[in-house]
Design a protein around this motif. Structure first.
Motif, PDB file in Angstrom:
ATOM      1  N   GLU A 189      17.805  17.622  20.396  1.00 27.19           N
ATOM      2  CA  GLU A 189      17.365  19.018  19.830  1.00 27.19           C
ATOM      3  C   GLU A 189      16.481  18.767  18.564  1.00 27.19           C
ATOM      4  OE1 GLU A 189      18.363  21.671  21.039  1.00 27.19           O
ATOM      5  OE2 GLU A 189      19.541  20.872  22.423  1.00 27.19           O
ATOM      6  N   GLU A 190      16.124  17.483  18.228  1.00 25.59           N
ATOM      7  CA  GLU A 190      15.260  17.256  16.963  1.00 25.59           C
ATOM      8  C   GLU A 190      13.727  17.295  17.508  1.00 25.59           C
ATOM      9  OE1 GLU A 190      15.766  17.178  13.865  1.00 25.59           O
ATOM     10  OE2 GLU A 190      17.985  17.315  14.226  1.00 25.59           O
ATOM     11  N   ILE A 191      13.676  16.530  18.505  1.00 23.89           N
ATOM     12  CA  ILE A 191      12.289  16.326  19.186  1.00 23.89           C
ATOM     13  C   ILE A 191      11.937  17.311  20.459  1.00 23.89           C
ATOM     14  CG2 ILE A 191      11.981  14.112  18.062  1.00 23.89           C
ATOM     15  CD1 ILE A 191      12.300  12.973  20.866  1.00 23.89           C
ATOM     16  N   LEU A 192      12.992  17.873  20.675  1.00 23.73           N
ATOM     17  CA  LEU A 192      12.917  18.731  22.054  1.00 23.73           C
ATOM     18  C   LEU A 192      12.401  17.960  23.296  1.00 23.73           C
ATOM     19  CD1 LEU A 192      11.585  22.007  20.031  1.00 23.73           C
ATOM     20  CD2 LEU A 192      13.850  21.336  20.540  1.00 23.73           C
ATOM     21  N   GLN A 193      12.632  16.772  23.562  1.00 20.98           N
ATOM     22  CA  GLN A 193      12.277  15.978  24.574  1.00 20.98           C
ATOM     23  C   GLN A 193      13.229  15.854  25.492  1.00 20.98           C
ATOM     24  OE1 GLN A 193       9.117  15.406  25.751  1.00 20.98           O
ATOM     25  NE2 GLN A 193       8.542  16.657  23.733  1.00 20.98           N
ATOM     26  N   PRO A 194      13.405  15.889  26.924  1.00 22.95           N
ATOM     27  CA  PRO A 194      14.264  15.654  27.644  1.00 22.95           C
ATOM     28  C   PRO A 194      14.623  14.211  28.167  1.00 22.95           C
ATOM     29  CG  PRO A 194      12.521  16.232  29.115  1.00 22.95           C
ATOM     30  CD  PRO A 194      12.216  16.264  27.555  1.00 22.95           C
ATOM     31  N   THR A 195      15.936  13.935  28.295  1.00 21.71           N
ATOM     32  CA  THR A 195      16.349  12.431  28.773  1.00 21.71           C
ATOM     33  C   THR A 195      17.210  12.764  29.875  1.00 21.71           C
ATOM     34  OG1 THR A 195      16.563  11.789  26.425  1.00 21.71           O
ATOM     35  CG2 THR A 195      17.842  10.594  28.190  1.00 21.71           C
ATOM     36  N   LEU A 196      16.806  11.910  31.039  1.00 26.67           N
ATOM     37  CA  LEU A 196      17.280  11.955  32.120  1.00 26.67           C
ATOM     38  C   LEU A 196      18.651  11.098  32.449  1.00 26.67           C
ATOM     39  CD1 LEU A 196      17.157  12.809  35.314  1.00 26.67           C
ATOM     40  CD2 LEU A 196      16.156  10.845  35.891  1.00 26.67           C
ATOM     41  N   TYR A 197      19.779  11.719  32.453  1.00 25.91           N
ATOM     42  CA  TYR A 197      21.212  10.934  32.774  1.00 25.91           C
ATOM     43  C   TYR A 197      21.695  11.100  34.366  1.00 25.91           C
ATOM     44  CZ  TYR A 197      23.458  15.492  32.573  1.00 25.91           C
ATOM     45  OH  TYR A 197      24.064  16.972  32.724  1.00 25.91           O
ATOM     46  N   LEU A 198      21.291  11.927  35.063  1.00 20.66           N
ATOM     47  CA  LEU A 198      21.736  11.939  36.567  1.00 20.66           C
ATOM     48  C   LEU A 198      20.526  12.014  37.578  1.00 20.66           C
ATOM     49  CD1 LEU A 198      24.267  11.923  38.393  1.00 20.66           C
ATOM     50  CD2 LEU A 198      24.260  14.327  38.212  1.00 20.66           C
ATOM     51  N   ASN A 199      20.478  11.224  38.500  1.00 22.30           N
ATOM     52  CA  ASN A 199      19.499  11.419  39.559  1.00 22.30           C
ATOM     53  C   ASN A 199      20.079  11.141  40.635  1.00 22.30           C
ATOM     54  OD1 ASN A 199      17.203  11.669  41.113  1.00 22.30           O
ATOM     55  ND2 ASN A 199      16.044  10.232  39.877  1.00 22.30           N
ATOM     56  N   LYS A 200      20.096  12.422  41.530  1.00 20.99           N
ATOM     57  CA  LYS A 200      20.846  12.355  42.843  1.00 20.99           C
ATOM     58  C   LYS A 200      19.597  12.530  44.039  1.00 20.99           C
ATOM     59  CE  LYS A 200      25.005  10.934  41.907  1.00 20.99           C
ATOM     60  NZ  LYS A 200      25.572   9.527  42.725  1.00 20.99           N
ATOM     61  N   LEU A 201      18.489  12.493  43.616  1.00 21.81           N
ATOM     62  CA  LEU A 201      17.515  13.014  44.588  1.00 21.81           C
ATOM     63  C   LEU A 201      17.252  11.782  45.724  1.00 21.81           C
ATOM     64  CD1 LEU A 201      14.354  14.153  42.369  1.00 21.81           C
ATOM     65  CD2 LEU A 201      16.125  15.403  43.591  1.00 21.81           C
ATOM     66  N   PRO A 202      17.002  11.879  46.882  1.00 21.16           N
ATOM     67  CA  PRO A 202      16.598  10.774  47.819  1.00 21.16           C
ATOM     68  C   PRO A 202      15.367  10.198  47.237  1.00 21.16           C
ATOM     69  CG  PRO A 202      15.993  13.130  48.793  1.00 21.16           C
ATOM     70  CD  PRO A 202      16.672  13.366  47.361  1.00 21.16           C
ATOM     71  N   ASP A 203      15.180   8.889  47.922  1.00 22.70           N
ATOM     72  CA  ASP A 203      14.285   8.190  47.599  1.00 22.70           C
ATOM     73  C   ASP A 203      12.654   8.871  48.124  1.00 22.70           C
ATOM     74  OD1 ASP A 203      15.601   6.352  46.131  1.00 22.70           O
ATOM     75  OD2 ASP A 203      16.027   5.111  48.159  1.00 22.70           O
ATOM     76  N   LYS A 204      13.157   9.473  49.297  1.00 19.11           N
ATOM     77  CA  LYS A 204      11.859  10.095  50.047  1.00 19.11           C
ATOM     78  C   LYS A 204      12.382  11.236  50.592  1.00 19.11           C
ATOM     79  CE  LYS A 204       7.628   9.846  51.313  1.00 19.11           C
ATOM     80  NZ  LYS A 204       6.411   9.992  50.202  1.00 19.11           N
ATOM     81  N   PHE A 205      11.739  12.203  50.309  1.00 19.76           N
ATOM     82  CA  PHE A 205      12.121  13.783  51.109  1.00 19.76           C
ATOM     83  C   PHE A 205      11.314  13.930  52.289  1.00 19.76           C
ATOM     84  CE2 PHE A 205      13.007  15.027  46.815  1.00 19.76           C
ATOM     85  CZ  PHE A 205      14.178  16.011  46.913  1.00 19.76           C
ATOM     86  N   PRO A 206      11.963  14.379  53.455  1.00 19.39           N
ATOM     87  CA  PRO A 206      10.995  14.535  54.737  1.00 19.39           C
ATOM     88  C   PRO A 206       9.998  15.341  54.372  1.00 19.39           C
ATOM     89  CG  PRO A 206      13.585  15.079  54.864  1.00 19.39           C
ATOM     90  CD  PRO A 206      13.395  14.996  53.449  1.00 19.39           C
ATOM     91  N   GLU A 207       9.045  15.178  55.321  1.00 20.29           N
ATOM     92  CA  GLU A 207       7.586  16.048  55.369  1.00 20.29           C
ATOM     93  C   GLU A 207       8.156  17.442  55.565  1.00 20.29           C
ATOM     94  OE1 GLU A 207       4.594  14.377  57.848  1.00 20.29           O
ATOM     95  OE2 GLU A 207       4.589  12.489  57.082  1.00 20.29           O
ATOM     96  N   GLU A 208       7.368  18.445  55.056  1.00 24.54           N
ATOM     97  CA  GLU A 208       7.338  19.832  55.163  1.00 24.54           C
ATOM     98  C   GLU A 208       8.527  20.159  54.350  1.00 24.54           C
ATOM     99  OE1 GLU A 208       4.826  21.203  56.199  1.00 24.54           O
ATOM    100  OE2 GLU A 208       3.758  19.323  56.801  1.00 24.54           O
ATOM    101  N   SER A 209       9.277  19.344  53.644  1.00 24.51           N
ATOM    102  CA  SER A 209      10.510  19.950  53.005  1.00 24.51           C
ATOM    103  C   SER A 209      10.214  21.138  52.080  1.00 24.51           C
ATOM    104  CB  SER A 209      11.013  18.943  52.098  1.00 24.51           C
ATOM    105  OG  SER A 209      11.539  17.871  52.897  1.00 24.51           O
TER     106      SER A 209
END
Length: 294
Positions: A189-209
């Motif tokens: 809230e001071e510098i208004l920059q995001p911090t990632l704390y959870l990432n459940k994305l796959p390593d690679k998305f299928p083509e044409e997703s």
């Protein structure tokens, strides 16, 4: 102190409504769009439905600058290198945005309003975007030509925690086949920059997703830009993404326009300013706190 971001610095493209008149928001001269989607994956029960068909897209827009009053001009093909922002004109969208704005709205109703707004925006965004299958089936009265959404190509839904959970709540009821991947960001809230704390994305998305990124508030733009960069690292192009938000502001839209040409953003309304604490004005307050009562 309120930081003002003139909308004239953002050059977007206005899509015409079916009526032929420009779709002009009463709050901001950005874009609107109409929609429809058809549920029903029936491949197992109807194996004769085999031919696939790519999604259809509208092919004409009216080019304009936000400095103008968006008067009617000649139609020209959609520019593939310009970000488009859609503010759908449906009265139910305006209604739910108004419920969200009201500081007297209690948490349960606020959460329900956010979910209903998300349902409508995802419905709008899915027009001419989903892959379809055509074929014939037997109705009680005879053979009928039919068209279904192709369940073999699910839409990926990426809600940004916490508040994105409510906006994406009805995704599975709108889209016949979905997969949900969560991203969690906290903002300093001071510098208004995001911090990632959870990432459940796959390593690679299928083509044409096809990916719907759901974030209720597009204010300074730090979080949504960080989220889209993670998608790009996993093989997703800008034109494979649609962003769903309840409220957007010029700073976030400016960053998205500069970094993600060809991106489509669907929002309930565009507000004019962001204050020095990174809140949209008039906005609707802290969406996460109001959803969860914290």
């Amino acid at each position: 102190m309120m930081a003002s971001y003139p909308s004239s610095s953002i050059h977007l493209t206005c899509l015409r409504c079916p009526s032929g008149s420009p779709c002009i928001s009463s709050a901001s001269p950005f874009l609107r769009f109409f929609n429809s989607t058809i549920p029903g994956p029936y491949l197992k029960k109807h194996p004769q439905i085999l031919s696939s068909k790519p999604p259809r897209r509208r092919s004409f827009v009216t080019s304009t600058s936000t400095r103008t009053q968006m008067a009617a001009t000649e139609e020209k093909p959609i520019s593939q290198d310009r970000m488009l922002v859609f503010v759908p004109p449906h009265p139910l969208i305006k209604h739910w945005v108004s419920v969200l704005r009201n500081e007297q709205t209690p948490c349960p109703i606020f959460r329900n309003a956010m979910a209903e707004l998300g349902r409508l925006l995802m419905y709008e965004a899915s027009r001419d975007w989903l892959p379809t299958i055509m074929g014939e089936i037997q109705s009680p009265m005879g053979v009928a030509s039919v068209e279904f959404i192709d369940p073999r190509e699910p839409v990926m839904v990426v809600p940004i925690l916490r508040a994105g959970l409510a906006l994406a709540e009805h995704a599975s009821s709108i889209l016949p086949a979905t997969k949900t991947y969560h991203l969690g960001f906290s903002r300093d809230e001071e510098i208004l920059q995001p911090t990632l704390y959870l990432n459940k994305l796959p390593d690679k998305f299928p083509e044409e997703s096809r990916v719907l990124v759901v974030d209720p508030m597009l204010a300074t733009g730090g979080t949504i830009v960080a989220a889209l960069n993670l998608l790009k690292e996993r093989g997703i192009d800008n034109n494979q993404i649609k962003v769903i938000s309840a409220v957007a502001a010029p700073p976030a839209l400016q960053k998205l326009s500069e970094n993600f040409p060809g991106l489509h953003v669907y929002t309930g309304i565009i507000d004019p300013t962001v204050n020095d604490k990174g809140f949209i004005i008039p906005g609707l307050g802290d969406a996460g706190d109001r959803i969860f009562g914290t």
